[in-house]
Design a protein around this motif. Structure first.
Motif, short mmCIF file in Angstrom:
data_model
loop_
_atom_site.label_atom_id
_atom_site.label_comp_id
_atom_site.label_asym_id
_atom_site.label_seq_id
_atom_site.Cartn_x
_atom_site.Cartn_y
_atom_site.Cartn_z
N GLY A 126 -5.34 3.94 -12.27
CA GLY A 126 -4.80 4.02 -10.92
C GLY A 126 -5.26 2.90 -10.02
O GLY A 126 -4.77 2.76 -8.90
N VAL A 127 -6.21 2.07 -10.50
CA VAL A 127 -6.63 0.88 -9.77
C VAL A 127 -5.76 -0.28 -10.27
O VAL A 127 -5.85 -0.67 -11.44
N THR A 132 1.74 -9.69 -11.54
CA THR A 132 2.76 -9.91 -12.57
C THR A 132 3.83 -8.82 -12.50
O THR A 132 3.66 -7.80 -11.83
N LEU A 133 4.91 -9.06 -13.22
CA LEU A 133 5.97 -8.06 -13.29
C LEU A 133 5.45 -6.77 -13.92
O LEU A 133 5.82 -5.67 -13.48
N ASP A 134 4.59 -6.88 -14.91
CA ASP A 134 4.01 -5.68 -15.51
C ASP A 134 3.18 -4.91 -14.48
O ASP A 134 3.23 -3.68 -14.43
N ASP A 135 2.40 -5.65 -13.68
CA ASP A 135 1.62 -5.01 -12.61
C ASP A 135 2.53 -4.22 -11.67
O ASP A 135 2.29 -3.05 -11.36
N ALA A 136 3.56 -4.90 -11.17
CA ALA A 136 4.44 -4.29 -10.18
C ALA A 136 5.23 -3.13 -10.78
O ALA A 136 5.49 -2.13 -10.11
N SER A 137 5.62 -3.26 -12.06
CA SER A 137 6.35 -2.17 -12.71
C SER A 137 5.48 -0.93 -12.83
O SER A 137 5.94 0.19 -12.60
N LYS A 138 4.23 -1.15 -13.19
CA LYS A 138 3.31 -0.01 -13.30
C LYS A 138 3.12 0.67 -11.96
O LYS A 138 3.15 1.90 -11.85
N LEU A 139 2.97 -0.15 -10.90
CA LEU A 139 2.80 0.42 -9.57
C LEU A 139 4.05 1.17 -9.14
O LEU A 139 3.97 2.28 -8.59
N GLY A 154 -6.57 -7.20 3.34
CA GLY A 154 -5.49 -7.28 4.32
C GLY A 154 -4.82 -8.63 4.35
O GLY A 154 -4.52 -9.17 5.42
N GLY A 155 -4.52 -9.18 3.16
CA GLY A 155 -3.74 -10.41 3.07
C GLY A 155 -2.27 -10.10 2.93
O GLY A 155 -1.85 -8.93 3.02
N TYR A 156 -1.45 -11.12 2.69
CA TYR A 156 -0.01 -10.93 2.66
C TYR A 156 0.43 -9.97 1.55
O TYR A 156 1.24 -9.07 1.79
N VAL A 157 -0.07 -10.14 0.34
CA VAL A 157 0.37 -9.28 -0.75
C VAL A 157 -0.04 -7.84 -0.48
O VAL A 157 0.75 -6.90 -0.68
N GLY A 158 -1.25 -7.64 0.00
CA GLY A 158 -1.70 -6.29 0.31
C GLY A 158 -0.86 -5.63 1.39
O GLY A 158 -0.48 -4.46 1.28
N LEU A 159 -0.53 -6.39 2.43
CA LEU A 159 0.25 -5.84 3.53
C LEU A 159 1.70 -5.60 3.13
O LEU A 159 2.32 -4.61 3.55
N GLU A 160 2.27 -6.50 2.33
CA GLU A 160 3.63 -6.27 1.84
C GLU A 160 3.68 -5.02 0.96
O GLU A 160 4.63 -4.23 1.03
N THR A 161 2.66 -4.86 0.14
CA THR A 161 2.59 -3.67 -0.70
C THR A 161 2.44 -2.42 0.16
O THR A 161 3.07 -1.38 -0.10
N ASP A 235 -4.66 8.42 -4.89
CA ASP A 235 -4.29 8.45 -6.30
C ASP A 235 -3.79 7.08 -6.74
O ASP A 235 -3.44 6.89 -7.91
N LEU A 236 -3.77 6.13 -5.80
CA LEU A 236 -3.51 4.72 -6.11
C LEU A 236 -4.47 3.86 -5.30
O LEU A 236 -4.68 4.12 -4.11
N VAL A 237 -5.05 2.85 -5.95
CA VAL A 237 -5.85 1.84 -5.25
C VAL A 237 -5.30 0.49 -5.65
O VAL A 237 -5.25 0.16 -6.84
N ILE A 238 -4.85 -0.28 -4.66
CA ILE A 238 -4.28 -1.60 -4.94
C ILE A 238 -5.26 -2.65 -4.45
O ILE A 238 -5.64 -2.66 -3.27
#
Length: 414
Positions: A126-127, A132-139, A154-161, A235-238
């Motif tokens: 869950g972390v 990658t596409l595999d990362d994003a697909s799993k999420l 709190g960077g761009y990817v974190g905030l977009e997510t 239940d998710l940590v990004i």
């Protein structure tokens, strides 16, 4: 004896694909191979934390090139193969599976990998990261049943997510170590705007904070403990704490490496017939007062791909554009041009309470960068101001009744 290519490109992301295509467009007749560590057709990364997570786009919609297009251009694509080592003397690379590939010229476009955190519980199920596409697909799969998520960083990817998760109805807590969001890349006004934006959409934003541990149950994430002792359900940590450039094989081979792989004006490394481009290249930029920078952006990767092809072909290098970036969060589009590091003044154009506004960064009264929030016109006109290095008073820049293009030199208007 393994295969041999006139140009071997390690990395099939934006930079690597662009280099291969530009070589063919420039008339290069030798053999070209794209070597990808991932087992997918080459794809764009920006949609991963934006449209893809939101379910608004599928991978086939953001492919860089189809297999037919690569074959038509006589570009071999070999997938699922990572490079273990580089032998600069013998002009060869060794793959992790033991295969050796020889090259005439090597273009290292291997990008980077998501930075991890050294925390108790960081290896729990869950972390996740979004690289990658595999990362994003799993999420995206996990989002179907997730109720609570914690974003570390709190960077761009974190905030977009975070925005994608909130749109999906998932409770989100963003934990940022700095005193403001996006602290390394923007000014306080933009940072505050995004903190307010995320809070208005129901996300919790913790600043000057951190995570002390990730708590699990039967191997799965169930909570995050922040440094003040508060326990936040998850239940998710990004993990969104930046990127580590993939430089190790070249570094071991003797290439000069600092913040990425050091390259010259033609993107040559210190190794013979070896170039480096894209997210892992550390190059001198006129837009950073000729200091070395390593930039992570699509336009940067495209420019590098075209430039390295020109260097190999011996043709005139395309003109260097001002670096630019973008981010989509909720219904807000941020467009950035230039590099704001070293600015001595930040001019607010409009109001953060308006539907659109901009911040213009100056150094010695010269425009060096802009952050444009929902302001396409300012972005388009600001690109030229940055390119020209235009000197403008802060009073004129802040006056929204005066179009930015009116400050351009006459030869650039139109």
């Amino acid at each position: 004896m393994g295969p041999s290519y006139d140009v071997l490109i390690v990395g099939a992301g934006q930079a690597g694909v662009q280099a291969a295509v530009s070589l063919r467009q420039g008339g290069f007749g030798g053999t070209v191979c794209l070597l990808s560590a991932e087992d997918h057709l080459p794809y764009e990364r920006p949609p991963l934390s934006k449209a893809f997570l939101q379910g608004a786009a599928e991978p086939e919609e953001f492919l860089l090139r189809s297999s037919d297009a690569l074959a038509k251009n006589s570009i071999d694509l070999r997938r699922g193969l990572a490079v273990e080592s580089v032998d600069a003397e013998s002009h060869s690379v060794m793959l992790e599976d033991g295969e050796s590939i020889e090259y005439g010229r090597l273009i290292w476009a291997a990008g980077g990998r998501a930075r991890t955190v050294s925390l108790p519980g960081a290896d729990l199920d869950g972390v996740l990261s979004v690289r990658t596409l595999d990362d994003a697909s799993k999420l995206r799969d996990r989002m179907a049943t997730a109720r609570n998520a914690v974003i570390i960083g709190g960077g761009y990817v974190g905030l977009e997510t975070a925005a994608a998760l909130r749109k999906h109805g998932i409770a989100v807590t963003v934990v940022e170590a700095q005193e403001r969001l996006l602290a390394r890349v923007t000014c306080a006004e933009i940072s505050q705007f995004y903190a307010d934006l995320h809070r208005a959409h129901g996300a919790k934003v913790l600043l000057s904070s951190g995570v002390s541990q990730i708590v699990g149950d039967n191997g799965r994430v169930r909570a995050v403990e922040v440094v003040d002792g508060t326990m936040t359900p998850a239940d998710l940590v990004i993990v969104g704490v930046g990127l580590i450039p993939n430089v190790e094989p070249l570094a071991v081979a003797g290439a000069r490496v600092s913040n990425g792989i050091d390259v010259d004006g033609d993107f040559r490394t210190s190794l013979p017939d070896v170039f480096a481009i894209g997210d892992c290249a550390n190059y001198e930029s006129a837009y950073a007062h000729d200091q070395r920078v390593r930039l992570e952006s699509v336009p940067n990767a495209i420019e590098h791909g075209k430039a390295v092809a020109s260097a190999i072909l011996g043709t005139e290098r395309p003109k260097t554009a001002a670096p630019w970036f973008w981010s989509h969060q909720y219904d807000v589009k941020l467009q950035t041009v230039g590099l704001q590091g070293g600015h001595d003044e930040a001019v607010l154009r409009g109001s953060v309470d308006d539907p659109s506004f901009s911040v213009i960064y100056l150094r010695d009264s010269t425009v060096i960068a802009l952050d444009c929030v929902n302001s396409v016109a300012d972005f388009a006109q600001g690109k030229q101001l940055v390119k020209q290095g235009t000197r403008v008073s802060s009073a004129d820049l802040s006056d929204t009744a005066i179009p930015l293009k009116s400050h351009l030199q006459t030869s650039a208007v139109g």
